[in-house]
Design an enzyme around this catalytic site. Structure first.
Site, PDB file in Angstrom:
ATOM      1  N   HIS A 177      57.917  28.076  12.428  1.00  0.00           N
ATOM      2  CA  HIS A 177      56.642  28.539  13.322  1.00  0.00           C
ATOM      3  C   HIS A 177      56.378  27.763  14.189  1.00  0.00           C
ATOM      4  O   HIS A 177      56.613  26.364  13.929  1.00  0.00           O
ATOM      5  CB  HIS A 177      55.416  28.868  12.028  1.00  0.00           C
ATOM      6  CG  HIS A 177      55.382  27.447  11.313  1.00  0.00           C
ATOM      7  ND1 HIS A 177      55.681  27.500  10.388  1.00  0.00           N
ATOM      8  CD2 HIS A 177      54.200  26.726  11.492  1.00  0.00           C
ATOM      9  CE1 HIS A 177      55.286  26.098   9.885  1.00  0.00           C
ATOM     10  NE2 HIS A 177      54.269  25.736  10.351  1.00  0.00           N
ATOM     11  N   ARG A 189      55.152  19.178  -4.521  1.00  0.00           N
ATOM     12  CA  ARG A 189      55.167  18.509  -3.043  1.00  0.00           C
ATOM     13  C   ARG A 189      53.843  18.491  -2.393  1.00  0.00           C
ATOM     14  O   ARG A 189      53.078  19.650  -2.317  1.00  0.00           O
ATOM     15  CB  ARG A 189      56.289  19.081  -2.053  1.00  0.00           C
ATOM     16  CG  ARG A 189      55.991  18.630  -0.605  1.00  0.00           C
ATOM     17  CD  ARG A 189      56.620  19.590   0.322  1.00  0.00           C
ATOM     18  NE  ARG A 189      57.135  18.954   1.651  1.00  0.00           N
ATOM     19  CZ  ARG A 189      56.572  19.342   2.753  1.00  0.00           C
ATOM     20  NH1 ARG A 189      55.259  19.533   2.620  1.00  0.00           N
ATOM     21  NH2 ARG A 189      57.118  18.656   3.986  1.00  0.00           N
TER      22      ARG A 189
HETATM   23  O1  LIG Z   1      53.714  20.217   4.818  1.00  0.00           O
HETATM   24  C1  LIG Z   1      54.433  20.094   5.827  1.00  0.00           C
HETATM   25  O2  LIG Z   1      55.137  19.359   5.878  1.00  0.00           O
HETATM   26  C2  LIG Z   1      54.167  20.829   6.990  1.00  0.00           C
HETATM   27  C3  LIG Z   1      53.426  22.288   6.533  1.00  0.00           C
HETATM   28  C4  LIG Z   1      53.230  23.044   7.991  1.00  0.00           C
HETATM   29  O3  LIG Z   1      54.327  23.102   8.635  1.00  0.00           O
HETATM   30  C5  LIG Z   1      52.014  23.943   8.017  1.00  0.00           C
HETATM   31  O4  LIG Z   1      51.251  23.940   7.151  1.00  0.00           O
HETATM   32  O5  LIG Z   1      51.827  24.397   9.150  1.00  0.00           O
HETATM   33 FE   LIG Z   2      53.223  23.839  10.635  1.00  0.00          FE
END
Ligand SMILES: O=C(O)CCC(=O)C(=O)O
Ligand SMILES: [Fe+2]
Length: 224
Positions: A79, A149
């Site tokens: 995304h 995580r």
């Molecule tokens: O937690 C991450 O490393 C990225 C999460 C992400 O891409 C988002 O929340 O748009």
């Molecule tokens: Fe993101």
């Protein structure tokens, strides 16, 4: 916004016992961290700190291998942040757990079409990664295989209309008073910034740095 975020302020309001989850000290830490990230983005991306404002949503994420309940839980899709969160100009991620010890899977992947390869960032406690939020930085998170995580997303806008005030204990989420200035000098032009660099290292030429990761010992790998 059509998302499944849990609003921390509402959580506290709805059950007084939830007030114990966060203290004013926690908010103080958040604000100090946010200010450090803001200053660092300003330096590394060559934008005046006066033109960077915290924007919403700012959130904690907890990713596991559990099955997604809704499509918003499917963090593993490629995304562009700016498409999901219109106000974002700079996305930063502060990692609260470490790849390989707290969890496996769950690396952050920049999916670079032009290079026909991807670059992975391995989350590590205290590591900050920052990048411009447009299509030049399409990305996804690998599915977590084991463990949990945690990360915090702290994002910035150059548009004062989308600025939010610093989170505070007992204060509901609020938009900052709208300012009249519309000068965003140094910020990425709308809608997206052109792809200028693929470097992940801290660079001394801010105008060509699109991505930045703290800790000189960060490990990245290239996946063909
Ligand atoms: O937690 C991450 O490393 C990225 C999460 C992400 O891409 C988002 O929340 O748009
Ligand atoms: Fe993101």
């Amino acid at each position: 916004m059509d998302t499944n975020f849990v609003n921390i302020y509402k959580l506290i309001e709805s059950k007084p016992q939830n007030a114990a989850i966060f203290t004013e000290k926690d908010f103080e830490v958040y604000r100090a961290v946010k200010n450090k990230i803001l200053q660092t983005i300003a330096i590394h991306f060559g934008v005046s700190p006066k033109h960077l404002y915290l924007t919403d949503p700012t959130f904690f994420s907890r990713l596991t291998s559990a099955a997604a309940q809704t499509k918003h839980d499917e963090y593993w899709h490629k995304h562009v942040d700016k498409q999901t969160y219109k106000s974002f100009h700079y996305t930063s991620l502060l990692y609260l757990t470490t790849f390989g010890s707290d969890f496996t899977g769950g690396r952050f992947i920049f999916a670079d079409k032009e290079l026909n390869k991807s670059i992975a960032i391995e989350p590590k406690l205290g590591r900050v990664s920052a990048f411009t939020s447009g299509s030049e930085n399409e990305h996804f998170v690998e599915r977590v295989s084991t463990g949990t995580r945690y990360a915090i997303t702290v994002s910035f806008t150059c548009d004062p209309k989308h600025a939010i005030s610093d989170p505070k204990m007992g204060h509901k989420f609020s938009r900052r008073a709208q300012r009249t200035s519309t000068s965003w000098s140094g910020c990425p032009p709308e809608p997206d910034m052109p792809l200028l660099s693929h470097s992940l290292a801290i660079q001394s030429t801010p105008s060509v740095t699109l991505r930045w990761v703290t800790n000189s010992d960060f490990i990245h790998s290239v996946i063909n």
